[in-house]
Write a protein that holds these residues in place. Structure first.
Motif, mmCIF file in Angstrom:
data_model
loop_
_atom_site.group_PDB
_atom_site.id
_atom_site.type_symbol
_atom_site.label_atom_id
_atom_site.label_comp_id
_atom_site.label_asym_id
_atom_site.label_seq_id
_atom_site.Cartn_x
_atom_site.Cartn_y
_atom_site.Cartn_z
ATOM 1 N N LEU A 147 0.840 -1.210 0.000
ATOM 2 C CA LEU A 147 0.000 0.000 0.000
ATOM 3 C C LEU A 147 0.870 1.253 0.000
ATOM 4 N N ALA A 148 1.918 1.224 0.804
ATOM 5 C CA ALA A 148 2.764 2.416 0.921
ATOM 6 C C ALA A 148 3.489 2.698 -0.388
ATOM 7 N N MET A 149 3.957 1.647 -1.064
ATOM 8 C CA MET A 149 4.623 1.855 -2.357
ATOM 9 C C MET A 149 3.635 2.479 -3.350
ATOM 10 N N LEU A 150 2.452 1.887 -3.417
ATOM 11 C CA LEU A 150 1.455 2.376 -4.373
ATOM 12 C C LEU A 150 0.982 3.787 -4.011
ATOM 13 N N ALA A 151 0.888 4.057 -2.709
ATOM 14 C CA ALA A 151 0.445 5.394 -2.273
ATOM 15 C C ALA A 151 1.476 6.444 -2.663
ATOM 16 N N CYS A 152 2.754 6.102 -2.528
ATOM 17 C CA CYS A 152 3.803 7.031 -2.978
ATOM 18 C C CYS A 152 3.641 7.298 -4.467
ATOM 19 N N ALA A 153 3.478 6.226 -5.243
ATOM 20 C CA ALA A 153 3.325 6.390 -6.696
ATOM 21 C C ALA A 153 2.101 7.252 -6.995
ATOM 22 N N ARG A 154 1.062 7.087 -6.196
ATOM 23 C CA ARG A 154 -0.182 7.824 -6.433
ATOM 24 C C ARG A 154 0.005 9.330 -6.298
ATOM 25 N N ILE A 155 0.783 9.731 -5.286
ATOM 26 C CA ILE A 155 0.935 11.174 -5.055
ATOM 27 C C ILE A 155 2.245 11.719 -5.636
ATOM 28 N N GLY A 156 2.985 10.848 -6.332
ATOM 29 C CA GLY A 156 4.198 11.320 -6.997
ATOM 30 C C GLY A 156 5.416 11.391 -6.097
ATOM 31 N N ALA A 157 5.352 10.729 -4.935
ATOM 32 C CA ALA A 157 6.531 10.662 -4.071
ATOM 33 C C ALA A 157 7.395 9.480 -4.521
ATOM 34 N N ILE A 158 8.671 9.535 -4.166
ATOM 35 C CA ILE A 158 9.626 8.519 -4.626
ATOM 36 C C ILE A 158 9.881 7.555 -3.476
ATOM 37 N N HIS A 159 9.495 6.276 -3.651
ATOM 38 C CA HIS A 159 9.753 5.371 -2.520
ATOM 39 C C HIS A 159 11.155 4.799 -2.571
ATOM 40 N N SER A 160 11.690 4.590 -1.383
ATOM 41 C CA SER A 160 12.990 3.938 -1.239
ATOM 42 C C SER A 160 12.775 2.861 -0.183
ATOM 43 N N VAL A 161 12.610 1.629 -0.631
ATOM 44 C CA VAL A 161 12.316 0.555 0.313
ATOM 45 C C VAL A 161 13.637 -0.027 0.811
ATOM 46 N N VAL A 162 13.765 -0.125 2.117
ATOM 47 C CA VAL A 162 14.957 -0.720 2.723
ATOM 48 C C VAL A 162 14.534 -2.035 3.366
ATOM 49 N N PHE A 163 15.191 -3.102 2.988
ATOM 50 C CA PHE A 163 14.878 -4.437 3.500
ATOM 51 C C PHE A 163 14.844 -4.421 5.029
ATOM 52 N N GLY A 164 13.780 -5.003 5.594
ATOM 53 C CA GLY A 164 13.585 -4.993 7.044
ATOM 54 C C GLY A 164 14.657 -5.747 7.818
ATOM 55 N N GLY A 165 15.519 -6.488 7.120
ATOM 56 C CA GLY A 165 16.599 -7.213 7.798
ATOM 57 C C GLY A 165 17.866 -6.381 7.933
ATOM 58 N N PHE A 166 17.867 -5.165 7.385
ATOM 59 C CA PHE A 166 19.059 -4.332 7.523
ATOM 60 C C PHE A 166 19.109 -3.688 8.915
ATOM 61 N N SER A 167 20.329 -3.410 9.335
ATOM 62 C CA SER A 167 20.557 -2.848 10.668
ATOM 63 C C SER A 167 20.182 -1.365 10.697
ATOM 64 N N PRO A 168 20.045 -0.795 11.899
ATOM 65 C CA PRO A 168 19.802 0.649 12.007
ATOM 66 C C PRO A 168 20.873 1.462 11.294
ATOM 67 N N GLU A 169 22.140 1.027 11.364
ATOM 68 C CA GLU A 169 23.231 1.758 10.700
ATOM 69 C C GLU A 169 23.012 1.787 9.190
ATOM 70 N N ALA A 170 22.675 0.610 8.623
ATOM 71 C CA ALA A 170 22.465 0.524 7.173
ATOM 72 C C ALA A 170 21.239 1.347 6.769
ATOM 73 N N LEU A 171 20.201 1.290 7.588
ATOM 74 C CA LEU A 171 18.987 2.074 7.319
ATOM 75 C C LEU A 171 19.312 3.572 7.327
ATOM 76 N N ALA A 172 20.082 3.984 8.328
ATOM 77 C CA ALA A 172 20.429 5.409 8.457
ATOM 78 C C ALA A 172 21.169 5.894 7.213
ATOM 79 N N GLY A 173 22.106 5.090 6.731
ATOM 80 C CA GLY A 173 22.869 5.466 5.542
ATOM 81 C C GLY A 173 21.962 5.672 4.348
#
Ligand code: PRX
Length: 645
Positions: A147-173
């Motif tokens: 839903l979030a990916m499609l909602a971004c596409a709907r309003i023209g926002a750019i999604h950047s999905v980060v795999f939920g298995g990545f660490s806080p450090e990797a997410l922050a980067g």
């Protein structure tokens, strides 16, 4: 494995009309190469456009600038959702199967999906998200991720999905690299009965220096208790609303998403895909590649954190009006038959997974498979890494009972969708070979000097002509895009893969030829693991290579030199494993840590990775020329160290 014609497997008799016979493939492929613009403008009609494009490709590889359908205007959320309402509003769009088989599954019709996407889009607006903003998603495999990916596409926002298995450090980067000011997450996720503290990880990422966002949207999923920062964090259920939320008209070349992926050097790159070309590519490859027929249930077992999930859980299937299954769990929970339980429960027609999962299940014995019905399956697919012929045969014969075609689809985050595969209605299969180029794909094999190889050959895989699904740039660093993909062989897109072509024009990927390794289908730069290791105060230097691993395809082998006088020991080994997990995430956990007083270097100080790879592979007989090493004695001590492991 030798490349002889004997190894082809004739495709099983198909159980219905196919989209593409062998003759049609030849004709369409020819057209796609002779008249790419005409061909792709025709294929572009798979989508609804507010302004239909009159221009096909407008691209150059020197300088590198890639455009497709640039005068077209469309919205991909409209194409994946709204446009289906009239004809198939009551058809099932999404099926959600939870981690726990005893928890209820959920289905959404296209009408329900539309209502939910509108609510999510309104929540994003309430959070402050506007067209062009980057939004980071750090989600479990639940409906709200899609839903979030499609909602971004709907309003023209750019999604950047980060795999939920990545660490806080990797997410922050990944948040800071694309200057993302919004994060969507869930309280926590579930995988194989274990809880993943997603919101707590987001909090940890945002507590790191220099990481700042305006808003965090939190989906309640497990009900786990989470901390909230006043003014920054909001529950999704508090912000969602039913107001009308029309689709934003987007130019074909407006960005759709960024997805971070590893390369041979530096930190992960934010690969950027745009709207029109990616939409056409996923629509066409899904239609032909899976020979999709209306009403079928498609299950791609990937996570939406990877490109496979983007293209073949979300965009490809939904643009085609297919039913797409979202699975929260893992193949071995509660037992090794879970995949087939899900297949039977939801009557899955198309099953698409990774060789790693196939090999892991194969090891557990056929009874987990044969005790389940599986008769709904029509087509099997493989993606993400080379599939060894033994695993291919097991997949074909045991899982598919020899009645379902297997497609081995080669592609990359950068290609947007499938590039090489046999088409189920058209081609014989060849275990271990991805097969033929998809329409418009013009592969070329070159030697290390860039010389073009013809006919049966082995070389480096390049693509000479642009295709609509091609990535356009690396977010914020076009020069890196140019350097990474277009500078090794001038005027060509270089994939980073080695490849063999046989006398029937079938392509077999032999693996990466750069410093990227593929661990359980996850792409990882050895440089990233090295950077993580050298951050540890006791580590002086590190060199990381891949080595063959029965289940994972490749394992992670780390050579580590410690600070003067430090001998390491078991405790440090365990600590370093934890350290890398914390820096990157569990998928980067080293399989072997090899403490060594020195690394093999040339006189100019370059680490000779070729030697390190051979030693990790236990292949000491073909180390090649070691005379250029500054200290050839290092090799003997490394071999001794390897043998003692
Ligand atoms: O080495 C190839 C391997 O995975 C790499 C791309 O990884 P990523 O961008 O994460 O995308 C994975 C999902 C598309 C490629 O450069 N690879 C992918 N599919 C195959 C493959 N290797 C062999 N056979 C495949 N079918």
């Amino acid at each position: 494995m030798t490349d002889t014609a004997r190894e082809y497997v004739a495709r099983p008799a198909n159980d219905g009309p196919t989209h593409c016979t062998a003759a049609q493939y030849e004709e369409l492929y020819r057209r796609s190469v002779d008249d790419p613009d005409g061909f792709w403008l025709e294929q572009a009609k798979r989508l609804d456009w507010e302004t239909a494009p009159a221009k096909g490709g407008n691209w150059s590889y020197d300088p590198v600038e890639i455009n497709w359908f640039e005068d077209g205007v469309l919205n991909l959320c409209h194409n994946a959702v709204d446009r289906h309402l009239a004809e198939r509003g009551d058809a099932t769009a999404l099926i959600f199967e939870p981690d726990d088989p005893d928890s209820p599954s959920r289905t959404l019709t296209f009408t329900q999906l539309h209502a939910e996407v509108v609510q999510m889009a309104n929540a994003l607006k309430a959070l402050g998200v506007k067209k062009g903003d980057r939004v980071t998603l750090y989600m479990p495999m639940v409906v709200e991720g899609t839903l979030a990916m499609l909602a971004c596409a709907r309003i023209g926002a750019i999604h950047s999905v980060v795999f939920g298995g990545f660490s806080p450090e990797a997410l922050a980067g990944r948040i800071t690299d694309c200057d993302s000011r919004f994060v969507i997450t869930a309280d926590s996720g579930l995988r194989g009965g274990k809880t993943i503290p997603l919101k707590a990880n987001v909090d940890a990422a945002l507590a790191l220096e220099g990481v700042q966002v305006e808003g965090v949207l939190v989906v309640r999923h497990t009900g786990a208790e989470v901390d909230f920062v006043e003014g920054r964090d909001h529950w999704y259920h508090d912000l969602r609303s039913d107001e009308d939320c029309p689709c934003e008209p987007m130019k074909a070349e407006d960005p759709l998403f960024i997805l971070y992926t590893s390369g041979s050097t530096g930190k992960p790159k934010g690969v950027l895909h745009t709207t029109g070309g990616y939409g056409v590519w996923t629509a066409a490859t899904f239609h032909y590649g899976f020979d999709y027929r209306p009403g079928e249930v498609h299950w791609c077992t990937a996570d939406i954190g990877w490109v496979t999930g983007h293209s073949y859980i979300v965009y490809g299937p939904l643009i085609n009006g297919a039913t797409s299954l979202i699975f929260e769990g893992v193949p071995n929970y509660p037992d090794h038959g879970r995949f087939w339980d899900v297949v039977d429960k939801h009557k899955v027609d198309i099953f698409y997974t990774a060789p790693t999962a196939i090999r892991a299940l194969m090891r557990e014995g056929d009874h987990h498979v044969t005790s389940r019905d599986r008769s709904s399956i029509r087509l099997l697919g493989s993606v993400g890494e080379p599939i060894n012929p033994e695993a291919w045969r097991w997949y074909y014969e045991v899982v598919g009972e020899g009645r379902c075609p297997v497609i081995d689809t080669w592609w990359q985050t950068e290609t947007g969708g499938i590039m090489l595969t046999t088409l189920p209605g058209a081609h014989d299969m060849k275990p271990g070979s991805a097969g033929k180029p998809f329409f418009g794909v013009q592969p070329q094999l070159v030697d290390n000097e860039g010389g073009v190889l013809e006919g049966e050959a082995e070389g480096n895989l390049c693509i000479t002509h642009s295709w609509p699904g091609q990535a356009r740039t690396v977010y914020g660093d076009h020069e890196r895009f140019v350097q990474t993909y277009f500078s090794t062989y001038a005027g060509k897109y270089f994939t980073g893969d080695g490849c063999k072509r046989d006398d029937r024009g079938y392509y077999r990927i032999t693996g990466r030829v750069d410093d990227v390794i593929n661990v359980s289908g996850h792409r990882m730069g050895t440089a990233e693991v090295e950077s993580a290791l050298v951050l540890h105060p006791r580590v002086s230097e590190a060199a990381v290579v891949g080595y063959p691993h029965d289940i994972k395809g490749q394992g992670i082998y780390c050579y580590v030199t410690l600070m003067e006088g430090d001998d390491g020991g078991d405790e440090l080994e365990a600590e370093l494993r934890q350290w890398v997990r914390k820096e990157i995430g569990p998928i980067a956990t080293p399989d072997h840590l090899h403490f060594t007083p020195a690394l093999p270097k040339t006189r100019s100080g370059k680490i000779m990775r070729r030697i390190l790879r051979k030693i990790a592979e236990n292949d000491f007989g073909s180390l090649g020329d070691t005379s250029t090493l500054a200290d050839p004695g290092v090799v003997d001590s490394l071999i001794e160290g390897r043998q003692n492991r």
